[in-house]
Design a protein around this motif. Structure first.
Motif, short mmCIF file in Angstrom:
data_model
loop_
_atom_site.label_atom_id
_atom_site.label_comp_id
_atom_site.label_asym_id
_atom_site.label_seq_id
_atom_site.Cartn_x
_atom_site.Cartn_y
_atom_site.Cartn_z
N SER A 1 -38.74 44.91 -77.91
CA SER A 1 -40.07 45.62 -78.29
C SER A 1 -41.14 44.10 -78.38
O SER A 1 -40.83 43.51 -79.65
N PHE A 2 -42.01 44.00 -77.53
CA PHE A 2 -42.75 42.61 -77.70
C PHE A 2 -43.99 43.07 -78.06
O PHE A 2 -44.66 44.18 -77.79
N LYS A 3 -44.74 42.66 -79.13
CA LYS A 3 -46.06 42.83 -79.58
C LYS A 3 -47.06 41.90 -79.31
O LYS A 3 -48.31 42.08 -79.19
N SER A 4 -46.60 40.83 -78.67
CA SER A 4 -47.71 39.87 -77.89
C SER A 4 -47.04 38.91 -76.83
O SER A 4 -46.05 38.88 -76.86
N ASP B 1 -44.50 36.53 -78.30
CA ASP B 1 -43.03 36.99 -78.29
C ASP B 1 -42.46 36.74 -76.93
O ASP B 1 -41.23 36.42 -77.00
N ARG C 1 -43.52 34.65 -85.61
CA ARG C 1 -43.38 35.96 -85.73
C ARG C 1 -42.66 36.74 -84.81
O ARG C 1 -42.41 37.78 -85.08
N ASP D 1 -51.28 40.79 -72.86
CA ASP D 1 -51.72 39.86 -73.99
C ASP D 1 -52.00 38.37 -73.30
O ASP D 1 -51.82 37.69 -74.13
N GLN E 1 -39.38 38.27 -83.83
CA GLN E 1 -38.45 39.02 -84.74
C GLN E 1 -36.94 39.14 -83.90
O GLN E 1 -36.16 39.97 -84.21
#
Length: 110
Positions: free
Chosen positions: A32-35, A38, A25, A4, A27
């Motif tokens: 677990s990274f979404k971007s 993160d 955003r 990303d 968490q």
């Protein structure tokens, strides 16, 4: 990997740039990274990066941490970082030495 745009952001920060991120955003999950944001937000929490809440930008806070990022990146084969840092050092030296031809050449190459 350039997850990303993470690698590009690290390279830019090693070059002294400030990177705009969104921290809202995150968490608080270190598995677990979404971007890219993160990962960068976690690095802020761990103290490896600084965050300016006025501008929403993140930076590498000092040379010691920059060195740690550089060592980690080189270990993973991020040759782009080595090349960018070498070019930056060469340009700085040319500037300090008043070598206008070298500075102009460096500028034209990018």
């Amino acid at each position: 990997m350039n997850f990303d745009g993470l690698k590009d952001s690290i390279i830019a920060m090693l070059g002294g740039e400030k990177i705009k991120i969104r921290i809202a955003r995150f968490q608080n999950d270190i598995t677990s990274f979404k971007s890219r944001d993160d990962v960068l937000t976690l690095l802020i929490h761990l103290g490896y990066l600084t965050y300016n809440d006025q501008t929403g930008q993140v930076t590498i806070p000092n040379l010691e941490i920059a060195g740690a990022f550089q060592n980690a990146a080189e270990g993973d084969g991020w040759r782009e970082i080595e090349t960018a840092l070498a070019a930056s050092d060469s340009l700085l030296q040319a500037t300090v030495n008043g070598d206008c031809a070298a500075v102009e050449k460096a500028h034209l190459c990018h």
